[in-house]
Design an enzyme around this catalytic site. Structure first.
Site, mmCIF file in Angstrom:
data_model
loop_
_atom_site.group_PDB
_atom_site.id
_atom_site.type_symbol
_atom_site.label_atom_id
_atom_site.label_comp_id
_atom_site.label_asym_id
_atom_site.label_seq_id
_atom_site.Cartn_x
_atom_site.Cartn_y
_atom_site.Cartn_z
ATOM 1 N N MET A 26 0.803 -1.223 0.000
ATOM 2 C CA MET A 26 0.000 0.000 0.000
ATOM 3 C C MET A 26 0.839 1.278 0.000
ATOM 4 O O MET A 26 0.341 2.344 -0.329
ATOM 5 C CB MET A 26 -0.903 -0.004 1.225
ATOM 6 N N TYR A 27 2.111 1.185 0.435
ATOM 7 C CA TYR A 27 2.928 2.393 0.600
ATOM 8 C C TYR A 27 3.243 3.040 -0.728
ATOM 9 O O TYR A 27 3.334 2.342 -1.727
ATOM 10 C CB TYR A 27 4.240 2.041 1.322
ATOM 11 N N PRO A 28 3.490 4.362 -0.777
ATOM 12 C CA PRO A 28 3.633 5.272 0.360
ATOM 13 C C PRO A 28 2.300 5.696 0.981
ATOM 14 O O PRO A 28 1.233 5.458 0.425
ATOM 15 C CB PRO A 28 4.328 6.491 -0.246
ATOM 16 N N LYS A 45 3.821 -6.245 3.265
ATOM 17 C CA LYS A 45 2.486 -6.503 3.811
ATOM 18 C C LYS A 45 1.442 -6.526 2.712
ATOM 19 O O LYS A 45 1.532 -5.764 1.748
ATOM 20 C CB LYS A 45 2.073 -5.394 4.797
#
Lengths: 209, 128
Positions: free
Chosen positions: A52-54, A87
């Site tokens: 999911m980042y940033p 993740k």
């Protein structure tokens, strides 16, 4: 730098882990690479990313953090010296652009892991974590548990079985939880014992104050 | 969760150890520093409540009274918890990164640890 064992695994992780969620939003790729070079030179071996980042998450930037980390890994080599964590995202408002709204089902987890491996330019992830639960419960600062007996959510059993598949395929070395509750954690551990699936090695939650 | 961490050997990977930089003290006194996370993104309001500010002020004062950097005091506290496996730091500048990583070399005195506990008693979970 001091190290500690990651759960019951044979991995030694450094006491400081390099967080990455600003890369691709507040930090450029050049800055991310500078951070990585400095941290690893200081003895850090543990780096925590996420599909999911940033943060804050946006469709236009999703995956940039892992991409920057992957570019650095590819250039540096010596992959085995490092403990790379990532993740898989759970359900969330505003994440429609990610697999049309992420869930912790088998299909989502297998697809998410392959996409992370591609961005990270590696064959395996040392610690693959469930970013947050599929069910509604108390995380991200929510106080006061509200029970909804009608809620339908992906059973932890399905999530853990998919993670077991990833471990058996060699794509993932160990698994971990993030933003999980004590009940959820014990449920993962109970199922692991009962079915012979992998035990979670770590719990990632905020510690502030 | 601390009990599970010990009994099940599922150590804590501690995130947001500085509460989005709050515990550096840089947001105290009504300041919203340029390029800082909670200035840029108003949606991150978890740590900026009145109680969060009050608790931060107490921790920052304690650090300063003891000649410690507030950042390193907060991180060294996390580093010294027995249920923690690793402390996930994050930085947007190299200066922050150096200070964060430097916390691994900082050991807090029993007096400072005790003072941290008494502030915690006064401000229990100010920002859940």
């Amino acid at each position: 730098m001091q190290t500690r064992k990651l759960g019951k695994t044979d991995l030694d992780v450094t006491l400081i882990c390099l967080g990455t969620m600003t890369w691709g939003e507040q930090n450029t790729e050049k800055e991310a690479l500078e951070q990585l070079d400095y941290a690893v030179n200081e003895g850090i071996n543990f780096i925590d990313a996420a599909e999911m980042y940033p943060v804050p998450p946006r469709a236009e930037t999703q995956g940039l953090t892992e991409t920057y980390l992957g570019n650095w890994l590819a250039r540096r080599g010596k992959r085995d010296d490092l403990v790379i964590a990532s993740k898989v995202a759970g359900p969330g408002n505003g994440l429609k652009y990610l697999r049309n709204g992420p869930r912790l089902t088998r299909d989502h987890i297998l697809e998410a892991c392959d996409a992370s491996l591609g961005r990270l330019q590696t064959d395996y992830i040392d610690l693959y974590q469930v970013h947050w639960p599929d069910r509604s419960t108390n995380f991200f600062g929510k106080l006061g548990y509200e029970h909804d007996p009608e809620e339908s959510f992906t059973p932890i059993e399905e999530t853990l079985e998919a993670l077991d598949e990833l471990v058996r395929s060699g794509k993932v070395r160990h698994i971990g939880l993030s933003n999980e509750t004590p009940w959820g954690t014990m449920e993962y551990l109970r199922l692991a014992g009962e079915k012979g699936w992998p035990r979670v090695a770590s719990i990632r939650i905020p510690i502030t104050f | 969760m601390a009990e599970i961490a010990h009994r099940e050997q599922t150590g804590l990977l501690a995130y947001s150890p500085l509460a989005f930089g709050m515990l550096s003290g840089k947001y105290l006194g009504g300041k919203w520093p340029e390029k800082a996370r909670m200035t840029l993104y108003e949606r991150f309001s978890r740590y900026t409540s009145g109680r969060g500010m009050d608790a931060t002020r107490a921790y920052v004062e304690l650090a300063e009274q003891n000649g410690l950097s507030p950042v390193q005091m907060a991180l060294a506290y996390v580093n010294s918890r027995s249920f923690v496996t690793s402390n996930i730091i994050g930085a947007t500048s190299m200066e922050q990164l150096r200070e964060n990583i430097g916390s691994a070399q900082v050991t807090l005195s029993p007096e400072v640890l005790e003072a941290i506990e008494s502030i915690h008693q006064e401000f229990t979970y100010p920002c859940p």
